[in-house]
Write a protein that holds these residues in place. Structure first.
Motif, short mmCIF file in Angstrom:
data_model
loop_
_atom_site.label_atom_id
_atom_site.label_comp_id
_atom_site.label_asym_id
_atom_site.label_seq_id
_atom_site.Cartn_x
_atom_site.Cartn_y
_atom_site.Cartn_z
N VAL A 72 24.50 43.33 77.54
CA VAL A 72 25.98 43.33 78.06
C VAL A 72 26.69 44.62 77.41
CG1 VAL A 72 28.12 42.12 78.44
CG2 VAL A 72 26.07 40.96 78.66
N ALA A 73 26.65 44.70 76.28
CA ALA A 73 27.33 45.94 75.57
C ALA A 73 26.98 47.28 76.22
CB ALA A 73 27.39 45.86 74.07
N ARG A 74 25.68 47.58 76.51
CA ARG A 74 25.05 48.78 76.79
C ARG A 74 25.55 49.02 78.27
NH1 ARG A 74 20.54 47.24 74.20
NH2 ARG A 74 19.54 46.62 76.32
N ASN A 75 25.53 47.72 79.03
CA ASN A 75 25.97 48.06 80.47
C ASN A 75 27.34 48.31 80.41
OD1 ASN A 75 23.63 47.70 81.92
ND2 ASN A 75 23.76 45.36 81.44
N PHE A 76 28.22 47.58 79.59
CA PHE A 76 29.70 47.76 79.72
C PHE A 76 30.05 49.26 79.44
CE2 PHE A 76 34.07 47.86 77.74
CZ PHE A 76 34.83 47.39 78.55
N PHE A 77 29.33 49.88 78.25
CA PHE A 77 29.64 51.15 77.84
C PHE A 77 28.94 52.14 78.63
CE2 PHE A 77 30.59 48.92 73.80
CZ PHE A 77 32.04 48.90 73.67
N MET A 78 28.04 51.66 79.51
CA MET A 78 27.15 52.53 80.53
C MET A 78 26.56 53.42 79.61
SD MET A 78 29.72 53.26 83.69
CE MET A 78 30.88 53.91 83.07
N ARG A 150 38.89 41.10 84.90
CA ARG A 150 37.96 40.07 85.59
C ARG A 150 36.96 40.61 86.54
NH1 ARG A 150 41.92 37.08 87.95
NH2 ARG A 150 42.24 38.40 89.75
N ARG A 151 37.47 42.15 87.23
CA ARG A 151 36.22 42.58 87.83
C ARG A 151 35.18 43.24 86.81
NH1 ARG A 151 34.66 45.34 92.52
NH2 ARG A 151 33.72 47.11 92.32
N ARG A 152 35.61 43.63 85.70
CA ARG A 152 34.64 44.09 84.82
C ARG A 152 33.64 42.92 84.32
NH1 ARG A 152 35.47 47.65 86.94
NH2 ARG A 152 36.90 49.46 86.36
N PHE A 153 34.24 41.84 84.07
CA PHE A 153 33.39 40.81 83.53
C PHE A 153 32.60 40.13 84.73
CE2 PHE A 153 32.67 36.11 83.81
CZ PHE A 153 32.38 36.10 82.74
N GLU A 154 32.94 40.37 86.13
CA GLU A 154 32.16 39.97 87.05
C GLU A 154 30.93 41.23 87.32
OE1 GLU A 154 34.88 39.66 90.38
OE2 GLU A 154 35.53 37.68 89.67
N GLU A 155 31.21 42.32 86.81
CA GLU A 155 30.23 43.14 87.07
C GLU A 155 29.30 42.96 86.04
OE1 GLU A 155 33.25 46.91 88.37
OE2 GLU A 155 32.33 46.72 86.16
N MET A 156 29.59 42.54 84.80
CA MET A 156 28.73 42.27 83.80
C MET A 156 27.74 41.22 84.13
SD MET A 156 29.15 44.83 81.76
CE MET A 156 29.70 45.76 82.94
N GLN A 157 28.47 40.29 84.77
CA GLN A 157 27.54 38.92 85.13
C GLN A 157 26.43 39.39 86.11
OE1 GLN A 157 30.35 35.74 86.48
NE2 GLN A 157 29.64 34.52 84.83
N LEU A 158 26.95 40.23 87.12
CA LEU A 158 26.09 40.85 88.10
C LEU A 158 24.85 41.40 87.66
CD1 LEU A 158 25.37 41.12 91.27
CD2 LEU A 158 26.92 43.04 91.17
N LEU A 159 25.25 42.45 86.77
CA LEU A 159 24.04 43.30 85.98
C LEU A 159 23.32 42.37 84.92
CD1 LEU A 159 26.37 46.39 84.65
CD2 LEU A 159 24.72 46.23 86.52
N MET A 160 23.69 41.40 84.64
CA MET A 160 22.85 40.43 83.79
C MET A 160 21.80 39.83 84.84
SD MET A 160 24.77 38.29 80.86
CE MET A 160 23.33 37.32 80.73
N GLN A 161 22.39 39.28 85.99
CA GLN A 161 21.51 38.53 87.16
C GLN A 161 20.48 39.66 87.68
OE1 GLN A 161 21.34 35.56 87.68
NE2 GLN A 161 23.11 35.00 86.25
N ARG A 162 20.83 40.96 87.71
CA ARG A 162 19.76 41.90 88.24
C ARG A 162 18.71 42.08 87.38
NH1 ARG A 162 24.06 46.58 90.47
NH2 ARG A 162 24.51 45.53 92.50
N GLY A 163 19.37 42.11 86.16
CA GLY A 163 18.17 42.24 84.84
C GLY A 163 17.30 41.13 84.87
N LYS A 164 17.70 39.94 85.07
CA LYS A 164 16.75 38.63 85.11
C LYS A 164 15.81 38.73 86.34
CE LYS A 164 19.79 35.42 83.04
NZ LYS A 164 20.74 34.22 83.05
N SER A 165 16.42 39.18 87.56
CA SER A 165 15.45 39.28 88.46
C SER A 165 14.48 40.25 88.49
CB SER A 165 16.23 39.14 89.91
OG SER A 165 17.19 40.36 89.86
#
Length: 168
Positions: A72-78, A150-165
């Protein structure tokens, strides 16, 4: 036969020299060595206790939680790499979470890191949902009034879901 006598003599000499009551070579006694040995034994009694206290917090760590939070941290800091310092995970808390020190600079020593990153998840194993994350004192979650957070949080949730799939 001569070898047996010599070995026997050396064994007796060793026993006598190791005993603190027999004067050793040049009239010195071996007593100071015995005192040092007793001191060392007293100090060594604390080694297992110290080892348990030092290693104790590591037993409760959760590698899966830590990995998810650093992702999550790596995705947040890109960034592909993030210099992570001390990591603490709390899988037994409700909600389970992770906290770690980090630096965006690769040459920063762990002792000099002051920024923290926190994550909270719905459950420890398997992790299905990110509930909240904080960068230093700024937190991001689905119930934020600030639309940008809220948007940044939703982005991190979406990136987590993509990583799982992608792992499946």
């Amino acid at each position: 036969m001569d070898g047996l006598i010599r070995r026997g003599f050396l064994s007796v000499a060793r026993i006598l020299l190791m005993d603190g009551n027999f004067p050793g070579l040049f009239g010195f006694t071996q007593q100071p060595f015995r005192v040092d040995q007793v001191r060392m034994e007293r100090k060594m009694k604390w080694v297992p206790v110290t080892a348990v206290l030092i290693a104790g917090p590591a037993f409760a760590q959760s590698a899966e939680l830590e990995s998810a939070c650093t992702s999550v941290a790596r995705n947040f800091f890109m960034t592909e790499t993030l210099n992570v310092g001390v990591v603490q995970s709390f899988p037994e808390l409700k909600p389970p979470g992770v906290r770690f020190k980090y630096s965006e600079r690769s040459d920063t020593k762990k002792a000099e890191m002051s920024d923290t990153f926190d994550c909270e998840f719905d459950q420890p194993n398997p992790i299905t949902k990110l509930l909240r994350f904080c960068v230093s004192r700024t937190c991001y979650s689905s119930d934020q009034e600030d639309g940008e957070r809220r948007r940044r949080f939703e982005e991190m949730q979406l990136l987590m879901q993509r990583g799982k799939s992608a792992r499946k």
